[in-house]
Design a protein around this motif. Structure first.
Motif, PDB file in Angstrom:
ATOM      1  N   LEU A 199       4.683   1.274  10.616  1.00 22.12           N
ATOM      2  CA  LEU A 199       4.318  -0.119  10.907  1.00 22.12           C
ATOM      3  C   LEU A 199       3.037  -0.502  10.161  1.00 22.12           C
ATOM      4  O   LEU A 199       2.951  -1.594   9.597  1.00 22.12           O
ATOM      5  N   ASP A 200       2.059   0.408  10.173  1.00 21.86           N
ATOM      6  CA  ASP A 200       0.813   0.136   9.450  1.00 21.86           C
ATOM      7  C   ASP A 200       1.091  -0.056   7.953  1.00 21.86           C
ATOM      8  O   ASP A 200       0.550  -0.977   7.328  1.00 21.86           O
ATOM      9  N   PHE A 201       1.912   0.832   7.381  1.00 21.17           N
ATOM     10  CA  PHE A 201       2.269   0.691   5.969  1.00 21.17           C
ATOM     11  C   PHE A 201       2.940  -0.654   5.724  1.00 21.17           C
ATOM     12  O   PHE A 201       2.585  -1.380   4.795  1.00 21.17           O
ATOM     13  N   PHE A 202       3.911  -0.990   6.567  1.00 20.32           N
ATOM     14  CA  PHE A 202       4.665  -2.224   6.381  1.00 20.32           C
ATOM     15  C   PHE A 202       3.751  -3.451   6.477  1.00 20.32           C
ATOM     16  O   PHE A 202       3.867  -4.373   5.677  1.00 20.32           O
ATOM     17  N   MET A 203       2.856  -3.450   7.444  1.00 18.72           N
ATOM     18  CA  MET A 203       1.974  -4.607   7.606  1.00 18.72           C
ATOM     19  C   MET A 203       1.002  -4.751   6.434  1.00 18.72           C
ATOM     20  O   MET A 203       0.583  -5.860   6.118  1.00 18.72           O
ATOM     21  N   SER A 204       0.666  -3.662   5.774  1.00 16.30           N
ATOM     22  CA  SER A 204      -0.232  -3.750   4.617  1.00 16.30           C
ATOM     23  C   SER A 204       0.526  -3.865   3.296  1.00 16.30           C
ATOM     24  O   SER A 204      -0.089  -4.042   2.241  1.00 16.30           O
ATOM     25  N   LEU A 205       1.827  -3.786   3.360  1.00 17.69           N
ATOM     26  CA  LEU A 205       2.652  -3.793   2.157  1.00 17.69           C
ATOM     27  C   LEU A 205       2.552  -5.109   1.396  1.00 17.69           C
ATOM     28  O   LEU A 205       2.587  -6.196   1.986  1.00 17.69           O
ATOM     29  N   GLU A 206       2.422  -4.993   0.097  1.00 20.25           N
ATOM     30  CA  GLU A 206       2.512  -6.131  -0.817  1.00 20.25           C
ATOM     31  C   GLU A 206       3.408  -5.719  -1.966  1.00 20.25           C
ATOM     32  O   GLU A 206       3.529  -4.534  -2.282  1.00 20.25           O
ATOM     33  N   ILE A 207       4.030  -6.708  -2.580  1.00 23.32           N
ATOM     34  CA  ILE A 207       4.829  -6.451  -3.776  1.00 23.32           C
ATOM     35  C   ILE A 207       3.869  -6.583  -4.961  1.00 23.32           C
ATOM     36  O   ILE A 207       3.290  -7.655  -5.179  1.00 23.32           O
ATOM     37  N   PRO A 208       3.655  -5.509  -5.725  1.00 23.84           N
ATOM     38  CA  PRO A 208       2.675  -5.540  -6.815  1.00 23.84           C
ATOM     39  C   PRO A 208       3.015  -6.588  -7.886  1.00 23.84           C
ATOM     40  O   PRO A 208       4.179  -6.931  -8.096  1.00 23.84           O
ATOM     41  N   GLU A 209       1.982  -7.055  -8.532  1.00 21.42           N
ATOM     42  CA  GLU A 209       2.119  -8.092  -9.561  1.00 21.42           C
ATOM     43  C   GLU A 209       3.101  -7.700 -10.659  1.00 21.42           C
ATOM     44  O   GLU A 209       3.897  -8.529 -11.107  1.00 21.42           O
ATOM     45  N   ASP A 210       3.090  -6.453 -11.093  1.00 23.61           N
ATOM     46  CA  ASP A 210       3.988  -6.076 -12.186  1.00 23.61           C
ATOM     47  C   ASP A 210       5.454  -6.169 -11.759  1.00 23.61           C
ATOM     48  O   ASP A 210       6.312  -6.514 -12.566  1.00 23.61           O
ATOM     49  N   PRO A 240       9.549 -11.997  -5.138  1.00 25.86           N
ATOM     50  CA  PRO A 240       8.515 -12.766  -4.446  1.00 25.86           C
ATOM     51  C   PRO A 240       7.539 -11.826  -3.741  1.00 25.86           C
ATOM     52  O   PRO A 240       7.842 -10.656  -3.529  1.00 25.86           O
ATOM     53  N   GLN A 241       6.403 -12.370  -3.390  1.00 27.60           N
ATOM     54  CA  GLN A 241       5.469 -11.614  -2.554  1.00 27.60           C
ATOM     55  C   GLN A 241       6.002 -11.633  -1.121  1.00 27.60           C
ATOM     56  O   GLN A 241       6.541 -12.646  -0.674  1.00 27.60           O
ATOM     57  N   ILE A 242       5.890 -10.549  -0.412  1.00 23.82           N
ATOM     58  CA  ILE A 242       6.279 -10.522   0.991  1.00 23.82           C
ATOM     59  C   ILE A 242       5.172 -11.204   1.793  1.00 23.82           C
ATOM     60  O   ILE A 242       3.990 -10.958   1.570  1.00 23.82           O
ATOM     61  N   THR A 243       5.563 -12.094   2.683  1.00 18.13           N
ATOM     62  CA  THR A 243       4.594 -12.869   3.450  1.00 18.13           C
ATOM     63  C   THR A 243       4.512 -12.349   4.883  1.00 18.13           C
ATOM     64  O   THR A 243       5.380 -11.585   5.334  1.00 18.13           O
ATOM     65  N   LEU A 244       3.502 -12.792   5.596  1.00 16.44           N
ATOM     66  CA  LEU A 244       3.376 -12.444   7.011  1.00 16.44           C
ATOM     67  C   LEU A 244       4.581 -12.979   7.783  1.00 16.44           C
ATOM     68  O   LEU A 244       5.098 -12.307   8.684  1.00 16.44           O
ATOM     69  N   ASP A 245       5.059 -14.154   7.425  1.00 16.91           N
ATOM     70  CA  ASP A 245       6.255 -14.714   8.070  1.00 16.91           C
ATOM     71  C   ASP A 245       7.475 -13.817   7.818  1.00 16.91           C
ATOM     72  O   ASP A 245       8.256 -13.566   8.740  1.00 16.91           O
ATOM     73  N   ASP A 246       7.639 -13.337   6.593  1.00 21.44           N
ATOM     74  CA  ASP A 246       8.729 -12.395   6.288  1.00 21.44           C
ATOM     75  C   ASP A 246       8.624 -11.157   7.176  1.00 21.44           C
ATOM     76  O   ASP A 246       9.623 -10.698   7.736  1.00 21.44           O
TER      77      ASP A 246
END
Length: 166
Positions: A123-134, A142-148
């Motif tokens: 859960l901690d990993f998922f909540m901090s997860l971002e899709i990298p720019e590259d 797309p970037q994963i959002t808090l709403d997603d």
């Protein structure tokens, strides 16, 4: 073979059916876990929801193709997020692909906590997860959002089962 079961589920008011696909346990034949049998069922039973667990790994591309084409197919991330500590880049790529093609509204959380231990690290990993720019610029993810994340962590499942979340 399963159609009478689908019909009976429908008669009983059961609208959500879940399927273990991919992630073979032991020495079973992996090809028996391919998700392709759900295409016809999703087409023939559009009033039922078919949830595919484990993203049908190692048949990820087939799974995504099916979910992209059939709006009544949802995907559970069970066991997938458990790869985060050892293969974070893979999870970023897969989630980017899922968000771009299937959309956040048909993704469901699954931690496999019963097998993998406490879900908190995942859960901690998922909540901090971002899709990298590259990956975003290279693949158009797309970037994963808090709403997603809220949808994936429970709002989508609540909607599937007709539960109101305050």
């Amino acid at each position: 073979l399963a159609y009478p079961l689908y019909e009976r589920a429908r008669d009983l008011g059961i609208k959500v059916l879940q399927f273990h696909k991919g992630n073979p346990f032991g020495t079973e034949n992996v090809e028996q876990l391919r998700p392709v049998d759900l295409q016809r069922a999703a087409r023939d039973f559009p009033d039922l929801v078919f949830v595919i667990h484990h993203l049908a790994m190692p048949y990820f591309d087939e799974c995504v193709s099916i979910a992209t084409r059939f709006p009544n197919v949802h995907l559970a991330l069970s066991a997938t997020v458990n790869m985060a500590p050892i293969r974070p880049r893979l999870i970023q790529r897969q989630l980017g692909e899922l968000l771009a093609t299937v959309g956040a509204d048909r993704l469901l959380w699954g931690s496999e906590a019963a097998l993998a231990g406490p879900p908190r690290p995942f859960l901690d990993f998922f909540m901090s997860l971002e899709i990298p720019e590259d990956l975003r610029s290279g693949y158009g993810y797309p970037q994963i959002t808090l709403d997603d994340k809220r949808k994936i962590l429970g709002l989508n499942a609540a909607a599937l089962f007709g539960l109101e979340v305050p």
